[in-house]
Design a protein around this motif. Structure first.
Motif, PDB file in Angstrom:
ATOM      1  N   ALA A   1     -13.539  -6.879 -11.663  1.00 16.49           N
ATOM      2  CA  ALA A   1     -14.272  -6.318 -12.798  1.00 16.49           C
ATOM      3  C   ALA A   1     -15.325  -5.334 -12.316  1.00 16.49           C
TER       4      ALA A   1
ATOM      5  N   ASP B   1     -17.982  -3.932 -14.617  1.00 18.64           N
ATOM      6  CA  ASP B   1     -18.804  -3.664 -15.801  1.00 18.64           C
ATOM      7  C   ASP B   1     -20.257  -4.102 -15.653  1.00 18.64           C
TER       8      ASP B   1
ATOM      9  N   GLU C   1     -13.519  -7.661 -18.854  1.00 18.42           N
ATOM     10  CA  GLU C   1     -14.659  -6.773 -19.036  1.00 18.42           C
ATOM     11  C   GLU C   1     -15.119  -6.700 -20.484  1.00 18.42           C
TER      12      GLU C   1
END
Length: 247
Positions: A214, A216, A241
């Motif tokens: 991920a 984010d 995310e």
């Protein structure tokens, strides 16, 4: 989604089960690996397999219930001269199932907390400052969805404590490119989960790894790996995310 090619990941409990499958998966993405198990001999098979996939790999040995050994392992990893970018705190211990749960011995808690809470916390505390100094890092701590079962009190309490540590630490990292999250693999047919578990170990991938990919800048989430079963890695990461941080 980040590209892990050429990065280094430390995976605990890498010689079997979900840790083994995660090691193979990460190697296929081009990620170099440091693989922990109780002995280097236990890890040799997976070391050989991931090297055959074209990545570098080292084995480190550590009994995670022995905190002196944990510290020695961290020093050994440092002495390898590699930069750990990703940590998968996968290893865990379910010490016993106590039908007579009022007779749960104190040692159930002591051993469970060392393996499932204190050792992964030590690993987090060791690598997070290094990751922050470089401006990048991913740590995924493995938790459990077990609730309302005093038969497994040592295990479930130690995982709840790990959740608290991870969420609290994550609140200090939120918004940075050092991400700390949790994953619950679900009840899988591993040595820990036993043969009656409803899910195959393979069903936990790619879900157990979404926190490593991920991008984010959100921390402190608990991903349920079974929610991502059957998805491609890119689709699984996109779904992950979309999950909000818990604060």
């Amino acid at each position: 989604m980040i590209d892990v090619k050429g990065k280094w990941a430390l995976i605990t409990g890498a010689s079997r089960g979900i840790g083994y499958l995660s090691a193979i998966f990460m190697a296929k993405q081009g990620c170099n690996l440091v693989l922990q198990s109780r002995s280097k001999e236990h890890s040799q098979k997976v070391v050989d397999e991931v090297k055959a996939l074209g990545v570098q790999a080292h084995a480190v040995a550590c009994e995670l219930s022995d905190l002196v050994q944990v510290q020695k392992m961290l020093t050994e990893v440092d002495n390898l001269g590699v930069q750990i970018d990703i940590v998968l705190n996968n290893a865990g211990l379910q010490i016993a199932y106590r039908v007579d749960y009022y007779d749960t011995p104190v040692n159930d808690y002591l051993v469970s907390y060392n393996v499932n809470t204190v050792a992964p916390a030590m690993i987090c505390y060791h690598f997070l400052p290094k990751m922050q100094a470089r401006g990048f890092g991913r740590i995924v701590n493995t938790t459990s969805g077990i609730r309302l079962e005093p038969e497994q009190a040592g295990y479930s309490a130690s995982k709840a404590a790990l959740d608290k540590i991870t969420i609290d630490l994550g609140s200090k990292l939120n918004g940075s490119d050092v991400m700390l999250n949790l994953v619950d693999p679900g009840w899988c047919r591993t040595d820990l989960g036993g043969p009656k578990a409803p899910n195959s170990p393979e069903s936990a991938l790619p879900g157990v790894l979404v926190g490593a990919f991920a991008n984010d800048k959100k921390c402190g989430r608990i991903f349920s790996a079974q929610d991502f079963a059957g998805l491609s890695l890119s689709d699984a990461v996109a779904k992950a995310e979309s999950c909000a941080a818990p604060y």
